[in-house]
Design a protein around this motif. Structure first.
Motif, PDB file in Angstrom:
ATOM      1  N   ALA A 384      11.386  20.720 -32.629  1.00 12.54           N
ATOM      2  CA  ALA A 384      10.269  19.878 -32.200  1.00 12.54           C
ATOM      3  C   ALA A 384      10.282  19.720 -30.679  1.00 12.54           C
ATOM      4  O   ALA A 384      11.307  19.902 -30.025  1.00 12.54           O
ATOM      5  CB  ALA A 384      10.343  18.515 -32.872  1.00 12.54           C
ATOM      6  N   THR A 385       9.149  19.357 -30.104  1.00 13.97           N
ATOM      7  CA  THR A 385       9.033  19.185 -28.651  1.00 13.97           C
ATOM      8  C   THR A 385       8.355  17.854 -28.333  1.00 13.97           C
ATOM      9  O   THR A 385       7.246  17.814 -27.804  1.00 13.97           O
ATOM     10  CB  THR A 385       8.230  20.344 -28.033  1.00 13.97           C
ATOM     11  OG1 THR A 385       6.951  20.416 -28.695  1.00 13.97           O
ATOM     12  CG2 THR A 385       8.954  21.664 -28.198  1.00 13.97           C
ATOM     13  N   PRO A 386       9.006  16.731 -28.664  1.00 11.56           N
ATOM     14  CA  PRO A 386       8.366  15.423 -28.482  1.00 11.56           C
ATOM     15  C   PRO A 386       8.031  15.093 -27.032  1.00 11.56           C
ATOM     16  O   PRO A 386       7.097  14.328 -26.781  1.00 11.56           O
ATOM     17  CB  PRO A 386       9.397  14.441 -29.056  1.00 11.56           C
ATOM     18  CG  PRO A 386      10.695  15.182 -29.025  1.00 11.56           C
ATOM     19  CD  PRO A 386      10.356  16.618 -29.260  1.00 11.56           C
ATOM     20  N   LEU A 387       8.763  15.647 -26.068  1.00 13.62           N
ATOM     21  CA  LEU A 387       8.479  15.323 -24.668  1.00 13.62           C
ATOM     22  C   LEU A 387       7.155  15.921 -24.203  1.00 13.62           C
ATOM     23  O   LEU A 387       6.631  15.529 -23.155  1.00 13.62           O
ATOM     24  CB  LEU A 387       9.625  15.811 -23.767  1.00 13.62           C
ATOM     25  CG  LEU A 387      10.950  15.073 -23.913  1.00 13.62           C
ATOM     26  CD1 LEU A 387      11.976  15.614 -22.932  1.00 13.62           C
ATOM     27  CD2 LEU A 387      10.783  13.563 -23.720  1.00 13.62           C
ATOM     28  N   ASP A 388       6.610  16.857 -24.959  1.00 13.66           N
ATOM     29  CA  ASP A 388       5.326  17.456 -24.586  1.00 13.66           C
ATOM     30  C   ASP A 388       4.127  16.633 -25.058  1.00 13.66           C
ATOM     31  O   ASP A 388       2.988  16.901 -24.650  1.00 13.66           O
ATOM     32  CB  ASP A 388       5.212  18.874 -25.178  1.00 13.66           C
ATOM     33  CG  ASP A 388       6.224  19.834 -24.573  1.00 13.66           C
ATOM     34  OD1 ASP A 388       6.695  19.553 -23.458  1.00 13.66           O
ATOM     35  OD2 ASP A 388       6.534  20.849 -25.220  1.00 13.66           O
ATOM     36  N   ALA A 389       4.370  15.641 -25.898  1.00 10.53           N
ATOM     37  CA  ALA A 389       3.268  14.838 -26.430  1.00 10.53           C
ATOM     38  C   ALA A 389       2.589  14.054 -25.299  1.00 10.53           C
ATOM     39  O   ALA A 389       3.267  13.436 -24.470  1.00 10.53           O
ATOM     40  CB  ALA A 389       3.774  13.882 -27.498  1.00 10.53           C
ATOM     41  N   PRO A 390       1.262  14.063 -25.245  1.00 10.03           N
ATOM     42  CA  PRO A 390       0.545  13.344 -24.176  1.00 10.03           C
ATOM     43  C   PRO A 390       0.910  11.862 -24.090  1.00 10.03           C
ATOM     44  O   PRO A 390       1.049  11.320 -22.987  1.00 10.03           O
ATOM     45  CB  PRO A 390      -0.934  13.523 -24.561  1.00 10.03           C
ATOM     46  CG  PRO A 390      -0.949  14.807 -25.337  1.00 10.03           C
ATOM     47  CD  PRO A 390       0.343  14.821 -26.106  1.00 10.03           C
ATOM     48  N   ALA A 391       1.106  11.223 -25.227  1.00 11.76           N
ATOM     49  CA  ALA A 391       1.447   9.796 -25.215  1.00 11.76           C
ATOM     50  C   ALA A 391       2.819   9.564 -24.592  1.00 11.76           C
ATOM     51  O   ALA A 391       3.033   8.564 -23.894  1.00 11.76           O
ATOM     52  CB  ALA A 391       1.416   9.236 -26.638  1.00 11.76           C
ATOM     53  N   VAL A 392       3.754  10.484 -24.838  1.00 14.27           N
ATOM     54  CA  VAL A 392       5.091  10.365 -24.243  1.00 14.27           C
ATOM     55  C   VAL A 392       5.013  10.586 -22.742  1.00 14.27           C
ATOM     56  O   VAL A 392       5.611   9.836 -21.943  1.00 14.27           O
ATOM     57  CB  VAL A 392       6.060  11.375 -24.897  1.00 14.27           C
ATOM     58  CG1 VAL A 392       7.405  11.369 -24.165  1.00 14.27           C
ATOM     59  CG2 VAL A 392       6.258  11.044 -26.370  1.00 14.27           C
ATOM     60  N   GLN A 393       4.281  11.597 -22.315  1.00 14.57           N
ATOM     61  CA  GLN A 393       4.142  11.859 -20.886  1.00 14.57           C
ATOM     62  C   GLN A 393       3.475  10.690 -20.176  1.00 14.57           C
ATOM     63  O   GLN A 393       3.854  10.331 -19.051  1.00 14.57           O
ATOM     64  CB  GLN A 393       3.342  13.143 -20.680  1.00 14.57           C
ATOM     65  CG  GLN A 393       4.061  14.397 -21.165  1.00 14.57           C
ATOM     66  CD  GLN A 393       3.266  15.669 -20.925  1.00 14.57           C
ATOM     67  OE1 GLN A 393       2.177  15.636 -20.355  1.00 14.57           O
ATOM     68  NE2 GLN A 393       3.818  16.795 -21.349  1.00 14.57           N
ATOM     69  N   ALA A 394       2.512  10.066 -20.836  1.00 17.04           N
ATOM     70  CA  ALA A 394       1.841   8.901 -20.244  1.00 17.04           C
ATOM     71  C   ALA A 394       2.807   7.722 -20.113  1.00 17.04           C
ATOM     72  O   ALA A 394       2.807   7.011 -19.100  1.00 17.04           O
ATOM     73  CB  ALA A 394       0.631   8.504 -21.089  1.00 17.04           C
TER      74      ALA A 394
END
Length: 447
Positions: A384-394
């Motif tokens: 999985a790549t959770p750090l790529d999620a827009p909400a995480v980046q925001a």
């Protein structure tokens, strides 16, 4: 080039699950054998050590098959600390060394770490080349050129003598009661023996490995058992190693815990005062506390920060000509003595300082006030790549904005476990905690 197998410290994962299967271990052994036997000449050899995990038997045999299939002769050390593999790879003139261990991870995990002929861990180029050959496959040698395998019975003894040689010859540990926690790992024989031979009264815990209890409720990541034992027996100091004994956490006579930052601070200042600290610089990772940086600056000692992982610390040390470095987690690298982190050698250097100065551990193990720091981990499914999620980046961007000028934020994917690590430092603890919690919540939602 992106990595498919190697992380910050070799290849690691759950045993019997990709990539830590017997099949992949065989392929990695064959690939590394081919990589280090490129000239096709005879008499090439590999040194293999392991910790006490049950899966070590499986991986050891698979690696042996892979290496011998490419004509490499295999020298099997059995259970030894990781730094012993680095030392013996060089001293036995081997072409490559391998340590089978997942370090501080639970018993269900395992890993494979490679060392070059100089005893140092491989650089990025070598790891990527071996990874590519592992995935592509290599041609085996002819039947008459298959390598041989041999048990080395005195490898641990050679390591013990090397470790003892780092302790000042004019000092003894007589009168010191030392609790040593070996995490039911690779140093369960070595560490108590060294301390006893140097004169200490030794109280050992975590020395009954059964293949499934490595790091379980003990060791450098779980020092509570050692703290309790110190208070029970009235010990002068405690030394907590991890599963492969390349990291150490110290505990003073009151039960207070000192991490790698505090240990490095003590060594750096003493070495600088003695003119022994090369470049008057300490190499440490981005995880080291801001308090360490301030402490060093007061003594005109530079802090060279690196990416996380003792391999990156060592690379920076070799490039910069430094001889002391490490990690907050307890990897202490002293290239005057070893090619990688060695928890037992670091522990001995601390004991030598206690004897030399006639001061208690509590006076030596707490050298600076730490800046408030919080670290939280979020586990995720492999791949999985959770750090790529827009909400995480925001959430990360918002956190950085809130901490700007007041602290620092570090978010990274662990190179040894399927974890997202969220760390922050700030004098304002409430702000720091709120920022971390917001980001952790966003990552949890993403996974």
């Amino acid at each position: 080039m992106s990595r498919k197998l190697f992380g910050t410290d070799g290849v690691r994962g759950q045993a019997n699950t990709y990539p830590m299967t017997a099949e992949m271990a065989l392929k990695m052994g064959a690939a590394a054998g081919r990589f280090f036997r490129r000239d096709g000449s005879a008499a090439h050899r590999v040194v293999i050590g392991k910790d006490t995990r049950l899966s070590g038997y499986m991986i050891e045999n698979a690696l042996t098959a892979g290496f011998t299939s490419t004509g490499m002769n295999v020298l099997l050390l059995g259970p030894v600390p990781t730094p012993a593999v680095g030392m013996l790879t060089h001293s036995m003139r081997a072409d490559v060394g391998v340590m089978i261990s997942a370090s501080h991870n639970p018993a269900v995990d395992n890993g494979i770490k490679f060392f070059g002929p100089d005893g140092f861990k491989l650089n990025d180029d070598a790891e990527l080349a071996i990874e590519a050959m592992t995935l592509d496959g290599v041609e085996p040698v002819q039947a008459t050129s298959i390598g041989r395998a041999k048990r080395i019975d005195d490898g641990l003894f050679r390591y013990l003598e090397r470790v003892k040689s780092t302790f000042p010859t004019d000092l003894w540990l007589d009168g010191l009661k030392v609790v040593i926690d070996c995490a039911n790992g690779a140093a369960y024989k070595a560490a108590p023996a060294v301390l006893w031979e140097l004169g200490a009264e030794v109280v050992s815990i975590g020395v009954e490995p059964n293949g499934l209890n490595i790091n379980l409720g003990c060791g450098s990541t779980r020092p509570e058992a050692a703290v309790e034992k110190i208070r029970e027996v009235g010990a002068d100091v405690g030394i907590c190693l991890d599963g492969d004994a390349d990291r150490v956490i110290l505990i003073d006579e009151t039960g207070a815990i000192a991490d790698g930052d505090q240990i490095m601070a003590l060594f750096a200042k003493r070495w600088a005062n003695e003119g022994r600290l090369q470049g008057r610089t300490l190499a440490a990772t981005v995880m080291s506390n801001l308090g360490l940086e301030r402490f060093l600056a007061e003594s005109d000692i530079a802090l060279h920060r690196t990416a996380v992982g003792d391999r990156h610390v060592v690379e920076a040390m070799r490039l910069g000509g430094f001889n002391l470095g490490g990690e907050q987690s307890g990897h202490i690298v002293m290239t005057d003595y070893a090619t990688t982190g060695d928890g037992l050698i670091a522990g001995l250097q601390f004991l030598a300082e206690m004897v030399r100065t006639n001061q208690p551990a509590s006076a030596l193990a707490h050298n600076f006030e730490t800046v408030p720091q919080v670290l939280k981990n979020v586990r995720f499914e492999r791949g999985a790549t959770p750090l790529d999620a827009p909400a995480v980046q925001a959430a990360i961007a918002a956190g950085e904005a809130r901490l700007k000028g007041a602290g620092r934020l570090l978010i990274r994917k662990s190179g040894t476990e399927p974890l997202i690590r969220v760390m922050a430092e700030a004098e304002d603890e409430a702000l720091m905690t709120a920022v971390v919690d917001d980001i952790v919540g966003a990552v949890q939602d993403a996974v």
